[in-house]
Design a protein around this motif. Sequence first.
Motif, PDB file in Angstrom:
ATOM      1  N   ASN A 105       0.866  -0.898  -0.228  1.00 43.25           N
ATOM      2  CA  ASN A 105      -0.066  -0.122   0.026  1.00 43.25           C
ATOM      3  C   ASN A 105       1.199   1.241   0.243  1.00 43.25           C
ATOM      4  OD1 ASN A 105      -2.865  -0.869   0.764  1.00 43.25           O
ATOM      5  ND2 ASN A 105      -1.929  -2.233   1.628  1.00 43.25           N
ATOM      6  N   GLY A 106       2.045   1.082  -0.746  1.00 40.83           N
ATOM      7  CA  GLY A 106       3.093   2.268  -0.782  1.00 40.83           C
ATOM      8  C   GLY A 106       2.874   3.806  -0.953  1.00 40.83           C
ATOM      9  N   ASP A 107       1.779   3.268  -1.915  1.00 42.00           N
ATOM     10  CA  ASP A 107       1.715   4.776  -2.991  1.00 42.00           C
ATOM     11  C   ASP A 107      -0.091   5.345  -2.335  1.00 42.00           C
ATOM     12  OD1 ASP A 107       3.246   4.525  -4.912  1.00 42.00           O
ATOM     13  OD2 ASP A 107       1.765   3.023  -6.245  1.00 42.00           O
ATOM     14  N   THR A 108      -1.070   4.408  -2.069  1.00 39.71           N
ATOM     15  CA  THR A 108      -1.939   4.685  -0.768  1.00 39.71           C
ATOM     16  C   THR A 108      -1.711   5.766   0.149  1.00 39.71           C
ATOM     17  OG1 THR A 108      -3.719   2.942  -1.845  1.00 39.71           O
ATOM     18  CG2 THR A 108      -3.884   4.150   0.017  1.00 39.71           C
ATOM     19  N   LEU A 109      -0.413   4.980   1.133  1.00 38.30           N
ATOM     20  CA  LEU A 109      -0.028   5.704   2.156  1.00 38.30           C
ATOM     21  C   LEU A 109       0.443   7.202   1.870  1.00 38.30           C
ATOM     22  CD1 LEU A 109      -0.597   3.524   4.179  1.00 38.30           C
ATOM     23  CD2 LEU A 109       1.082   4.556   5.299  1.00 38.30           C
TER      24      LEU A 109
END
Length: 145
Positions: A105-109
């Motif tokens: 979830n790196g992009d979302t975070l």
Amino acid sequence: MTDAVKTPWHLWVVGGLSLLWNAFPVVDFTLTNMQNPFWLSQYNDAQRAFFLGTPAWANFFWALGGFGSFIGSLLLLFRSRHAVTAFIASAVGLAGMTYYQLVLNGDTLKQLLGDLPLYSSIMIWAVLLALIYYARRQTAKGVLR
């Protein structure tokens, strides 16, 4: 009966400071999962939805990481060699949460919180690895038994 190895002053400092440091993830996990309105009010709706939507397997790793370190700090203060085990268990939990947050979830975070999760993870890893090293050294010296 007296201890063969005297407790060094730095054990109390490291143990006490690490206990305070590691109390935060315990409080954060507990209040977030209890959906405490005051605690969650620091987040906007999208951030709240992300944190409350954490899957059970990631929550398990979050709890293992946070509670493991807190217990490790307590065990340091009790001069128990099992502090090393608790800190290693915490590292397993942190690895699981790091994978969930930064890999899956790196992009979302990043959209929700910017670079804060990345920098926080680096700092948490650094402190945890230092605590593992410290606890292992104190065990090897006979301070932790």
